[in-house]
Design a protein around this motif. Sequence first.
Motif, PDB file in Angstrom:
ATOM      1  N   LYS A  51      76.595  33.152  98.653  1.00 28.92           N
ATOM      2  CA  LYS A  51      77.647  34.213  98.228  1.00 28.92           C
ATOM      3  C   LYS A  51      77.042  35.695  97.980  1.00 28.92           C
ATOM      4  O   LYS A  51      77.746  36.563  97.609  1.00 28.92           O
ATOM      5  N   ALA A  58      79.612  39.959  89.440  1.00 24.83           N
ATOM      6  CA  ALA A  58      79.964  39.834  88.160  1.00 24.83           C
ATOM      7  C   ALA A  58      80.000  41.230  87.432  1.00 24.83           C
ATOM      8  O   ALA A  58      80.798  41.222  86.495  1.00 24.83           O
ATOM      9  N   LEU A 124      83.403  34.363  84.106  1.00 23.56           N
ATOM     10  CA  LEU A 124      84.235  33.535  84.913  1.00 23.56           C
ATOM     11  C   LEU A 124      83.956  33.926  86.490  1.00 23.56           C
ATOM     12  O   LEU A 124      83.929  33.032  87.413  1.00 23.56           O
ATOM     13  N   THR A 125      83.731  35.141  86.795  1.00 30.39           N
ATOM     14  CA  THR A 125      83.168  35.422  88.187  1.00 30.39           C
ATOM     15  C   THR A 125      81.890  34.847  88.545  1.00 30.39           C
ATOM     16  O   THR A 125      81.887  34.365  89.622  1.00 30.39           O
ATOM     17  N   TYR A 127      80.904  32.066  87.322  1.00 29.80           N
ATOM     18  CA  TYR A 127      81.152  30.527  87.467  1.00 29.80           C
ATOM     19  C   TYR A 127      81.686  30.484  88.948  1.00 29.80           C
ATOM     20  O   TYR A 127      81.815  29.593  89.762  1.00 29.80           O
ATOM     21  N   ASP A 128      82.809  31.263  89.356  1.00 26.88           N
ATOM     22  CA  ASP A 128      83.488  31.173  90.774  1.00 26.88           C
ATOM     23  C   ASP A 128      82.595  31.598  91.902  1.00 26.88           C
ATOM     24  O   ASP A 128      82.737  30.614  92.759  1.00 26.88           O
ATOM     25  N   MET A 129      81.676  32.276  91.619  1.00 27.85           N
ATOM     26  CA  MET A 129      80.879  32.691  92.746  1.00 27.85           C
ATOM     27  C   MET A 129      79.656  31.420  93.021  1.00 27.85           C
ATOM     28  O   MET A 129      79.245  31.514  94.159  1.00 27.85           O
ATOM     29  N   CYS A 130      79.392  30.807  91.897  1.00 26.60           N
ATOM     30  CA  CYS A 130      78.402  29.571  91.811  1.00 26.60           C
ATOM     31  C   CYS A 130      78.953  28.300  92.083  1.00 26.60           C
ATOM     32  O   CYS A 130      78.522  27.133  92.181  1.00 26.60           O
ATOM     33  N   LYS A 131      80.294  28.221  91.692  1.00 24.36           N
ATOM     34  CA  LYS A 131      81.030  26.910  91.918  1.00 24.36           C
ATOM     35  C   LYS A 131      80.582  25.917  93.162  1.00 24.36           C
ATOM     36  O   LYS A 131      80.848  24.820  93.336  1.00 24.36           O
ATOM     37  N   LYS A 135      79.284  22.784  90.211  1.00 28.39           N
ATOM     38  CA  LYS A 135      80.700  22.473  89.421  1.00 28.39           C
ATOM     39  C   LYS A 135      80.561  22.392  88.062  1.00 28.39           C
ATOM     40  O   LYS A 135      81.402  22.566  87.032  1.00 28.39           O
TER      41      LYS A 135
END
Length: 161
Positions: A51, A58, A124-125, A127-131, A135
């Motif tokens: 990504k 972030a 949170l960003t 996390y979202d970018m790396c999920k 996970k």
Amino acid sequence: MNSLSHLNHAGEANMVDVSDKSMTLRQARAEAFVVLSEQTLALIMQGKHPKGDVFAVARIAGIQAAKKTSDLIPLCHPLMLSKVEVTITALNEPSRIHIETLCRLTGQTGVEMEALTAASVAALTLYDMCKAVQKDMVIESIRLVEKRGGKSGDYQVGTND
């Protein structure tokens, strides 16, 4: 504290009137950690994350979040921030990312919520970018690190505990 400042005479929640407060320099720092695998951290640090530049996204998300805090947290005053800084550092032992935020203004109310919101949304960003690659990351230890200015005085982790 003698009374709850966010309650009116009828006991209903309302925004605190800060119009009588003095304009003073106010500053707050907050932090958060994202615990992740060595492999995910390596992808980020080597610039190979699918990504793109995870830290840059972030950082921008944290800055935007500080600016929008009054839209997210009920009864928070909209503030004219003069400085928002989000610093993101990779830590290897254990494998995690440290997010530190700084918010500053000259105004009538503090910026603690803005600094905490910036740290939270930056985490949170991340996390979202790396999920997509991991996970089971953990966001932890979101906290106020320092506060300066205002009627309640200064606070720093470890010195006022």
